[in-house]
Motif scaffolding. Structure first.
Motif, PDB file in Angstrom:
ATOM      1  N   UNK A  32       0.855  -1.116  -0.108  1.00 31.66           N
ATOM      2  CA  UNK A  32       0.058   0.166  -0.062  1.00 31.66           C
ATOM      3  C   UNK A  32       1.004   1.251  -0.114  1.00 31.66           C
ATOM      4  N   UNK A  33       0.311   2.245  -0.321  1.00 27.45           N
ATOM      5  CA  UNK A  33       0.884   3.719  -0.493  1.00 27.45           C
ATOM      6  C   UNK A  33       1.715   4.039   0.747  1.00 27.45           C
ATOM      7  N   UNK A  34       1.091   3.475   1.867  1.00 22.14           N
ATOM      8  CA  UNK A  34       1.708   3.659   3.250  1.00 22.14           C
ATOM      9  C   UNK A  34       2.664   3.065   3.750  1.00 22.14           C
ATOM     10  N   UNK A  71     -10.790  -6.480   5.356  1.00 24.54           N
ATOM     11  CA  UNK A  71     -10.938  -5.264   5.828  1.00 24.54           C
ATOM     12  C   UNK A  71     -12.572  -4.945   6.806  1.00 24.54           C
ATOM     13  N   UNK A  72     -12.011  -4.388   7.818  1.00 21.38           N
ATOM     14  CA  UNK A  72     -10.754  -3.547   8.163  1.00 21.38           C
ATOM     15  C   UNK A  72      -9.664  -4.510   8.457  1.00 21.38           C
ATOM     16  N   UNK A 103      -8.045   4.989   5.565  1.00 17.50           N
ATOM     17  CA  UNK A 103      -8.766   3.734   6.105  1.00 17.50           C
ATOM     18  C   UNK A 103      -9.997   3.806   5.107  1.00 17.50           C
ATOM     19  N   UNK A 104      -9.971   3.993   3.843  1.00 14.86           N
ATOM     20  CA  UNK A 104     -10.863   3.626   3.009  1.00 14.86           C
ATOM     21  C   UNK A 104     -10.240   2.818   1.816  1.00 14.86           C
ATOM     22  N   UNK A 125     -14.473   2.073  -1.382  1.00 17.74           N
ATOM     23  CA  UNK A 125     -15.567   1.220  -0.778  1.00 17.74           C
ATOM     24  C   UNK A 125     -16.092   2.057   0.380  1.00 17.74           C
ATOM     25  N   UNK A 126     -17.359   2.356   0.320  1.00 17.29           N
ATOM     26  CA  UNK A 126     -18.109   3.242   1.144  1.00 17.29           C
ATOM     27  C   UNK A 126     -19.170   2.472   1.948  1.00 17.29           C
TER      28      UNK A 126
END
Length: 188
Positions: A32-34, A71-72, A103-104, A125-126
């Motif tokens: 992931x990007x983080x 997820x989460x 967190x999405x 995803x919402x």
């Protein structure tokens, strides 16, 4: 007579089974990007037929692509995304990026829209559903972090090193190696 009937029935059964297609499933590490690394399950549903040389002359073409992941993160709950569009040749969109931003979960895809033109799409995803959001005409490019291969002979597990090596292959178009910087890309 009995032997000929048996051969005929076996031939018919093989033809019917061959027309069913198959589902190709593999697990893949995604960074992931983080910097976090998660493992996702990928699936490509393939159907028999088509003259698609891009799929290695396998005699089948992709019908739908799926991604499943927890997820989460750490919850044990699974989320599934499924491709939803296809071009005039009936190819499903290809997921290129999976990320979790604020967190999405977000998935970025590419799909042909006409001869020589492709469009990037964004899904977020919402509230338990995937919502398509229109990307702006221009935006910061983002490197692909999903495995670009999805043919019939996939390995059962793809680690990040293998993915980076295979995705760097010069056979892949630049539009697959990154998302952006434009929403619509036309060659020529």
């Amino acid at each position: 007579m009995k032997n000929a009937l048996s051969r005929w029935l076996i031939s018919i059964a093989m033809l019917l089974l061959g027309g069913c297609g198959m589902t190709v499933t593999w697990q893949e590490e995604v960074q992931l990007s983080d910097g976090r690394v998660i493992v996702v399950e990928r699936e490509t549903v393939r159907v028999s037929g088509g003259d698609d040389l891009a799929h290695g002359g396998s005699g089948s073409t992709p019908k739908e692509r799926r991604i499943r992941f927890e997820f989460p993160l750490g919850s044990g709950q699974r989320v599934e995304w499924r491709s939803s569009k296809s071009d005039s040749r009936q190819f499903p969109e290809s997921p290129l990026v999976l990320d979790i931003v604020a967190e999405q979960p977000v998935i970025l895809t590419i799909n042909p829209i006409s001869e020589g033109c492709e469009v990037y799409s964004k899904y977020s995803f919402q509230n338990g559903s995937w919502i398509k959001e229109k990307l702006p005409d221009a935006f910061a490019k983002q490197a692909t972090n999903l495995y670009l291969k999805s043919g019939p002979s996939m390995p059962s597990f793809v680690d990040i090193a293998t993915k980076n090596r295979d995705n760097a292959d010069i056979r892949y178009f630049r539009t697959l190696k990154q998302v952006g910087p434009r929403r619509v890309i036309c060659s020529g």
